[in-house]
Design a protein around this motif. Structure first.
Motif, PDB file in Angstrom:
ATOM      1  N   UNK A  57     -24.739 -25.348  31.487  1.00  0.00           N
ATOM      2  CA  UNK A  57     -25.618 -24.262  31.102  1.00  0.00           C
ATOM      3  C   UNK A  57     -25.146 -23.583  29.834  1.00  0.00           C
ATOM      4  N   UNK A  58     -23.831 -23.532  29.659  1.00  0.00           N
ATOM      5  CA  UNK A  58     -23.289 -22.777  28.540  1.00  0.00           C
ATOM      6  C   UNK A  58     -23.211 -23.600  27.255  1.00  0.00           C
ATOM      7  N   UNK A  59     -23.418 -24.893  27.347  1.00  0.00           N
ATOM      8  CA  UNK A  59     -23.304 -25.717  26.152  1.00  0.00           C
ATOM      9  C   UNK A  59     -24.510 -25.523  25.247  1.00  0.00           C
ATOM     10  N   UNK A  60     -24.272 -25.615  23.987  1.00  0.00           N
ATOM     11  CA  UNK A  60     -25.328 -25.520  22.993  1.00  0.00           C
ATOM     12  C   UNK A  60     -25.733 -26.927  22.594  1.00  0.00           C
ATOM     13  N   UNK A  61     -27.032 -27.207  22.553  1.00  0.00           N
ATOM     14  CA  UNK A  61     -27.495 -28.571  22.370  1.00  0.00           C
ATOM     15  C   UNK A  61     -27.980 -28.848  20.964  1.00  0.00           C
ATOM     16  N   UNK A  62     -27.967 -27.880  20.084  1.00  0.00           N
ATOM     17  CA  UNK A  62     -28.435 -28.090  18.729  1.00  0.00           C
ATOM     18  C   UNK A  62     -27.398 -27.585  17.743  1.00  0.00           C
ATOM     19  N   UNK A  63     -27.584 -27.967  16.479  1.00  0.00           N
ATOM     20  CA  UNK A  63     -26.743 -27.416  15.435  1.00  0.00           C
ATOM     21  C   UNK A  63     -27.119 -25.954  15.236  1.00  0.00           C
ATOM     22  N   UNK A  64     -26.384 -25.278  14.364  1.00  0.00           N
ATOM     23  CA  UNK A  64     -26.614 -23.850  14.182  1.00  0.00           C
ATOM     24  C   UNK A  64     -27.062 -23.579  12.745  1.00  0.00           C
ATOM     25  N   UNK A  65     -28.350 -23.749  12.461  1.00  0.00           N
ATOM     26  CA  UNK A  65     -28.830 -23.370  11.130  1.00  0.00           C
ATOM     27  C   UNK A  65     -28.939 -21.857  11.054  1.00  0.00           C
ATOM     28  N   UNK A  66     -28.913 -21.315   9.855  1.00  0.00           N
ATOM     29  CA  UNK A  66     -29.093 -19.862   9.747  1.00  0.00           C
ATOM     30  C   UNK A  66     -30.536 -19.485  10.081  1.00  0.00           C
ATOM     31  N   UNK A  67     -30.731 -18.248  10.444  1.00  0.00           N
ATOM     32  CA  UNK A  67     -32.085 -17.740  10.595  1.00  0.00           C
ATOM     33  C   UNK A  67     -32.753 -17.773   9.221  1.00  0.00           C
ATOM     34  N   UNK A  68     -33.944 -18.368   9.106  1.00  0.00           N
ATOM     35  CA  UNK A  68     -34.622 -18.378   7.808  1.00  0.00           C
ATOM     36  C   UNK A  68     -34.855 -16.956   7.293  1.00  0.00           C
ATOM     37  N   UNK A  69     -35.085 -16.809   5.987  1.00  0.00           N
ATOM     38  CA  UNK A  69     -35.309 -15.478   5.420  1.00  0.00           C
ATOM     39  C   UNK A  69     -36.418 -14.732   6.156  1.00  0.00           C
ATOM     40  N   UNK A  70     -36.291 -13.418   6.184  1.00  0.00           N
ATOM     41  CA  UNK A  70     -37.277 -12.588   6.869  1.00  0.00           C
ATOM     42  C   UNK A  70     -38.128 -11.841   5.841  1.00  0.00           C
ATOM     43  N   UNK A  71     -39.372 -11.600   6.181  1.00  0.00           N
ATOM     44  CA  UNK A  71     -40.214 -10.681   5.422  1.00  0.00           C
ATOM     45  C   UNK A  71     -40.534  -9.504   6.326  1.00  0.00           C
ATOM     46  N   UNK A  72     -40.773  -8.363   5.740  1.00  0.00           N
ATOM     47  CA  UNK A  72     -40.933  -7.145   6.515  1.00  0.00           C
ATOM     48  C   UNK A  72     -42.386  -6.697   6.566  1.00  0.00           C
ATOM     49  N   UNK A  73     -42.761  -6.187   7.731  1.00  0.00           N
ATOM     50  CA  UNK A  73     -44.054  -5.541   7.932  1.00  0.00           C
ATOM     51  C   UNK A  73     -43.761  -4.053   8.118  1.00  0.00           C
ATOM     52  N   UNK A  74     -43.757  -3.265   7.031  1.00  0.00           N
ATOM     53  CA  UNK A  74     -43.375  -1.851   7.130  1.00  0.00           C
ATOM     54  C   UNK A  74     -44.325  -1.053   8.028  1.00  0.00           C
ATOM     55  N   UNK A  75     -43.743  -0.065   8.693  1.00  0.00           N
ATOM     56  CA  UNK A  75     -44.500   0.826   9.569  1.00  0.00           C
ATOM     57  C   UNK A  75     -44.249   2.276   9.161  1.00  0.00           C
ATOM     58  N   UNK A  76     -45.216   3.164   9.406  1.00  0.00           N
ATOM     59  CA  UNK A  76     -45.010   4.594   9.123  1.00  0.00           C
ATOM     60  C   UNK A  76     -44.272   5.289  10.260  1.00  0.00           C
ATOM     61  N   UNK A  77     -43.237   4.666  10.735  1.00  0.00           N
ATOM     62  CA  UNK A  77     -42.436   5.189  11.833  1.00  0.00           C
ATOM     63  C   UNK A  77     -41.151   4.402  11.906  1.00  0.00           C
ATOM     64  N   UNK A  78     -40.248   4.854  12.744  1.00  0.00           N
ATOM     65  CA  UNK A  78     -38.916   4.257  12.804  1.00  0.00           C
ATOM     66  C   UNK A  78     -38.664   3.590  14.146  1.00  0.00           C
ATOM     67  N   UNK A  79     -37.885   2.530  14.097  1.00  0.00           N
ATOM     68  CA  UNK A  79     -37.312   1.894  15.284  1.00  0.00           C
ATOM     69  C   UNK A  79     -38.346   1.281  16.223  1.00  0.00           C
ATOM     70  N   UNK A  80     -39.045   0.224  15.784  1.00  0.00           N
ATOM     71  CA  UNK A  80     -39.922  -0.520  16.698  1.00  0.00           C
ATOM     72  C   UNK A  80     -39.066  -1.337  17.668  1.00  0.00           C
ATOM     73  N   UNK A  81     -38.661  -0.722  18.766  1.00  0.00           N
ATOM     74  CA  UNK A  81     -37.641  -1.274  19.660  1.00  0.00           C
ATOM     75  C   UNK A  81     -38.070  -2.588  20.313  1.00  0.00           C
TER      76      UNK A  81
END
Length: 330
Positions: A16-40
């Motif tokens: 269960x604890x073994x990882x079955x794939x390589x570890x690529x980085x998370x691809x770049x992110x783009x932001x969807x700004x909001x008129x508020x803080x902390x979309x949890x």
């Protein structure tokens, strides 16, 4: 520059604890700004819109293509975990109020659960609803309010819960003593319900069917960081927002007597253990195998408290940002 991935070393390695794939980085992110803080927390509606709540109590519906957003509700408290239902309704965990149901955008939210065992539901964390109307939700802490959530992590007293609400309104505590109960996922075959324990670096599993029905164990333990909200993606994987890697100082504190851990709460903010900045999500299958471990430097977006996968796109929420982040599965 992608950050160096964090690893964990379970005491007794299992399949269960073994990882079955390589570890690529998370691809770049783009932001969807909001008129508020902390979309949890973030969820995706059947129509493909993204829903998130900000710290001023506003619930937003966001077009992921162009980032346009509209207010669909306002609650009197801090919105945390969300669940978007097939009928267009929304379940909302609200601090100080409990579990609310929004029948449709613009409607007045109605209270679904406001107490458990006669105790006010002050810190509901995450929620999911089955097609028959059964609702499963987590309680992060019964001792500390949301505004002092770190106090519960430091105290490590285990006052979290996993609770079931039947369609007739009856409530049953399925698991007591969780270390900061958080994200909740119902298995597609209804065999079990999962709940993240942020304060214990693990994901608990309560069995609903089969020979182990009515008991609980762990899908995975000794994670390399703190799991938060979870989401069952369209790919059938359990996607987990990882707030931060494990803090060595915090790990040492957990071995101390409770009274000494509580003294840490009296320290100035600058001296308390603080989450490292990273953008990090995991995806596991229902056997607990890590399929994706995606990370990148947290300079542009950090403290990922939720991730929703939909047709290969990832939507990330945060407790410290003023936007929802969008990325892809490599």
């Amino acid at each position: 520059m992608p950050m160096r991935p964090h690893r964990w070393n379970p005491p007794r390695p299992t399949a269960r604890a073994r990882q079955t794939t390589s570890v690529p980085p998370l691809p770049p992110v783009r932001l969807l700004p909001l008129p508020g803080t902390a979309p949890e927390d973030v969820v995706v509606t059947p129509e493909g819109r993204v829903v998130a709540g900000t710290d001023d109590g506003t619930i937003w519906s966001i077009d992921p293509a162009d980032g346009t957003h509209e207010k669909i509700a306002r609650v009197q408290g801090r919105p945390l975990g969300l669940h978007a239902d097939a009928d267009g309704s929304l379940l909302i965990c609200v601090t100080g109020q409990g579990i609310l149901r929004l029948a449709h955008p613009g409607a007045e939210p109605e209270v679904l659960v406001d107490e458990v065992d006669g105790e006010p539901l002050a810190f509901p964390s995450n929620v999911v609803r089955d097609t028959d109307g059964t609702v499963y939700f987590s309680i992060a802490s019964r001792r500390w309010p949301f505004e002092q959530w770190m106090g519960d992590i430091l105290e490590h007293s285990g006052s979290g819960r996993l609770v079931r609400r039947d369609p007739d309104g009856a409530l049953t505590v399925l698991i007591d003593g969780l270390q900061f109960g958080n994200g909740v996922v119902l298995a597609p075959d209804r065999s079990c319900v999962l709940v993240a324990e942020t304060g214990a670096y693990r994901i608990a599993r309560y069995w609903l069917t089969g020979p182990r029905a009515g008991t609980h164990d762990h899908l995975v333990e000794n994670l390399p960081g703190s799991p938060d909200n979870m989401y069952l993606g369209t790919d059938g994987l359990v996607w987990v927002g990882m707030v931060a890697p494990r803090n060595p100082l915090l790990d040492k504190l957990f071995a101390l007597p409770g009274v000494l851990r509580q003294l840490t709460w009296a320290l100035p903010d600058s001296l308390r253990p603080a989450p490292a900045r990273t953008t990090w999500v995991l995806a596991l299958d229902l056997d607990g195998t890590v399929v994706h471990d995606l990370q990148r430097d947290g300079s542009g977006f950090a403290m990922v408290t939720s991730v929703a996968e939909h047709d290969g796109t990832l939507y990330l929420g945060s407790l410290s940002e003023s936007a929802v982040a969008v990325s892809t599965v490599p």
